[in-house]
Structures are given as C-alpha cells and as structure tokens.
Write an enzyme that holds these catalytic residues in place. Structure first.
Site, mmCIF file in Angstrom:
data_model
loop_
_atom_site.group_PDB
_atom_site.id
_atom_site.type_symbol
_atom_site.label_atom_id
_atom_site.label_comp_id
_atom_site.label_asym_id
_atom_site.label_seq_id
_atom_site.Cartn_x
_atom_site.Cartn_y
_atom_site.Cartn_z
ATOM 1 N N ARG A 239 0.861 -1.185 0.000
ATOM 2 C CA ARG A 239 0.000 0.000 0.000
ATOM 3 C C ARG A 239 0.893 1.230 0.000
ATOM 4 N NH1 ARG A 239 -3.392 -2.959 -1.463
ATOM 5 N NH2 ARG A 239 -5.408 -3.444 -0.501
ATOM 6 N N GLU A 268 -3.951 6.874 -4.356
ATOM 7 C CA GLU A 268 -4.147 6.440 -5.754
ATOM 8 C C GLU A 268 -5.627 6.434 -6.134
ATOM 9 O OE1 GLU A 268 -2.233 2.529 -5.197
ATOM 10 O OE2 GLU A 268 -4.211 1.614 -5.343
ATOM 11 N N HIS A 286 -1.156 -0.152 -9.856
ATOM 12 C CA HIS A 286 -1.720 -1.154 -8.937
ATOM 13 C C HIS A 286 -2.204 -2.396 -9.695
ATOM 14 C CE1 HIS A 286 -3.815 -1.674 -4.786
ATOM 15 N NE2 HIS A 286 -3.451 -2.837 -5.281
HETATM 16 C C1 8YV Z 1 -6.684 -5.283 -5.887
HETATM 17 C C2 8YV Z 1 -5.242 -5.420 -3.744
HETATM 18 O O1 8YV Z 1 -6.274 -4.792 -7.115
HETATM 19 O O2 8YV Z 1 -6.240 -7.401 -2.981
HETATM 20 C C3 8YV Z 1 -5.738 -6.319 -2.679
HETATM 21 O O3 8YV Z 1 -5.636 -5.951 -1.498
HETATM 22 O O4 8YV Z 1 -4.612 -4.462 -3.460
HETATM 23 C C4 8YV Z 1 -5.460 -5.714 -5.179
HETATM 24 O O5 8YV Z 1 -5.400 -7.061 -5.414
HETATM 25 C C5 8YV Z 1 -7.716 -4.335 -5.428
HETATM 26 O O6 8YV Z 1 -7.728 -3.997 -4.130
HETATM 27 C C6 8YV Z 1 -9.036 -4.906 -5.935
HETATM 28 O O7 8YV Z 1 -10.129 -4.668 -5.180
#
Ligand code: 8YV
Length: 319
Positions: A239, A268, A286
C-alpha cells in the site's frame, strides 16, 4: 429457491459476472464508476449482501448506515483497510476477503518492480521508443545486479514468502521483519530481524509487503531510509500509505535510493507527480493481482464466501 440479492459495486471479469448472474439476483455496475458511500447505501436497499472492491468507502459511517437487510460484505481484495470490520460486527454484518489466491500474482509484480527498477526497464523502454538508441556502448543503461544482494522483506506473510521464494532463484539472500518470527518450516534460510531498523541496515533491496495499518503507515520514512545501504533499491506492492513520499523522493533524487519500483501510491489513482519526473522510477497502476486467472479466482473467492454464508455455513475467509 429464491436467489440472494446482492450489490456488486464494480464490474467484474466476465467469468465472475457469469457466476453472479447464475447464482444471485444482483445489481451490478456496468458503467464501472467508483461508487460513493451514498450510492452504495442507496443501492444496498433490500439487498442481502455487498460485494465491494479495494478502496470502496466501507468505513464505520457506511457500515452504520447500510440497510438492516445487508448481512455480509465480501471484499474483492486481500487488503481490507477500507472495511471497518468492527463497525460491521457491531451490526451483525459478516465481512470476508480474498487471501491466498493473489499471492503468486502479487509476488510476480514485486519481482517485476525489483528487477524492472534495478535494471532500468521503464527508462530503457522510454529511451528506445523516443529514438535515442543510436549506438551500443558498454555503459549504456547500467543497472544494479540482483544476484548476491540482500533482499529485505518488510512483512513476511503469504505474499512476502512468495517474494522470498522467487528472489532466492535470483541468487539473493533473504532477510525479513515481521510482527512475529516465522516457524522454521516457513522461515527456511531467511534471516529474521526483530526491528525494521535492523532489517533496513542490510536491505540492498527492500520489498514492502505488509498491510496498511496504524502501525505501518509511513513505515519507510527519512530516518529509516538513512539506515539503508547507499544506492538501495525499493519496491512497494503493498500500500502506498506505507511510504513517506517526501522522504523517498528526496532519496531518489540524492541517489541514496538508486531505483524504486512502485505499484501502489498513497491517494491512488492520484500519485505524487514528482515520481513521474524521476527517471529512476518504475511506476505501475496497482496491477499486483491483475492476471486473468487471479482476478477470476478473487471473484470466485468472494462468491464462495457468499455461497457458504447464504447456505447457512461458516464463511471461508472471515475477517
Ligand atoms: C486489488 C489489492 O487490485 O487485494 C488487494 O488488497 O490491493 C489488489 O489485489 C484491489 O484492491 C481490488 O479490489
């Protein structure tokens, strides 16, 4: 049997949408705009559950205002800092996430960030595309070698361990800091550091793989960067909030950090524009879990949890 009614806050991959249409009476989001808290609350009216995504505002306020009908919130992500689990629990709402299914995909992107930054992949790509490649020479776009270097992994959970597995194949030695030391069968040949400071002191390369929490926010700050070997390489696929952007940008400018590969950013999809001005950064939007099969598996994981819940069984990945 009537199908459970759910809200799905974002468009899902086709295989996931198909399963949703088969098994649920769902409101989906074909326009795929990010929904506000108000929109989520309104669209949840009469719904039994919500399938949300990373970054959706499932905070205490939203949880307190969801209709009484909502009994489960299943997030399409492993990270759940956007979900106020306590607030949900106080209303009897069960929350689930998607651990494990994205370990390999995210660890692959961590290696992409480490290797791509250290070997100047994005700078080299820009160099070639802009017609600057006129002649080969022995010092063209020299990067930093991974083999023989020490990789510090901050957060040796499931994803961190998959990064370690890959980095060993590159000839790196593994060091890590974690809330608690791993058992020998998980630690293998990795060296445990009791403090982040001790880890940073040996991190020729650093991979950030810890969740975002009050104790990890701005983990990588100016004081800690100062402890790193000169010319260290930093990768973040966890993060953006774990990095103090001012500190990392200053270090990238001074050369204290030679290269950074970043897949995540505080705030982001906006990011500090100074990252884009630096040649020694590899920047990704991401995409850690963005492989076709992984994104299907994340959706299936959410649905497996919802299926179990609505069948009156325990969920598989409760938070
Ligand atoms: C996703 C992520 O792209 O799973 C997570 O925590 O950061 C990523 O895999 C995103 O959050 C999809 O909701």
């Amino acid at each position: 049997m009537t199908k459970p009614k759910i809200l799905v806050t974002r468009l899902m991959p086709p295989n996931v949408e198909k399963r949703i249409a088969r098994d649920y009476d769902a409101i989906t989001n074909p326009g795929d705009d990010k929904m506000t808290a108000e929109q989520i609350i309104e669209a949840s009216d009469g719904k039994d559950g919500v399938l949300c995504c990373g970054g959706d505002p499932m905070n205490a306020d939203t949880m307190s205002r969801l209709p009484d009908s909502v009994k489960i919130v299943s997030t399409y992500s492993v990270g759940f800092e956007h979900v106020d689990v306590e607030a949900a629990r106080s209303r009897g709402i069960v929350c689930t996430n998607t651990p494990d299914v994205l370990n390999d995909a995210t660890a692959d992107v961590a290696m992409l960030c480490l290797l791509g930054a250290a070997r100047r992949a994005s700078e080299a790509d820009r160099f070639l595309r802009s017609g600057q490649w006129k002649v080969w020479h022995s010092t063209l776009l020299l990067g930093v070698h991974l083999g023989g270097k020490r990789l510090g992994i901050y957060g040796m959970g499931r994803i961190g361990r998959c990064v370690a597995q890959r980095a060993r194949a590159f000839g790196m030695s593994i060091h890590y800091h974690n809330r608690s030391r791993l058992s020998p069968d998980l630690e293998l040949d990795a060296t445990y550091h009791e403090t982040p400071e001790s880890l940073l002191g040996v991190s020729d390369f650093l991979s950030i793989n810890a969740p975002s929490s009050s104790s990890t926010v701005k983990f990588l700050n100016a004081e800690r960067i100062a402890l790193m070997p000169d010319g260290a390489v930093v990768a973040n696929t966890a993060r953006g909030e774990l990095v103090d952007d001012d500190a990392l940008i200053a270090a990238l400018k001074s050369g204290k950090v030679s290269f950074a590969g970043l897949d995540v950013f505080a705030g982001e999809p906006k990011l500090d524009p100074r990252y884009c001005e630096l040649e020694n950064t590899l920047l990704l939007p991401h995409i850690g879990s963005a492989s076709d099969s992984t994104r299907d598996d994340m959706g299936f994981c959410c649905l497996n949890n919802m299926d179990a819940f609505f069948a009156g069984k325990p969920t598989l990945n409760p938070l």
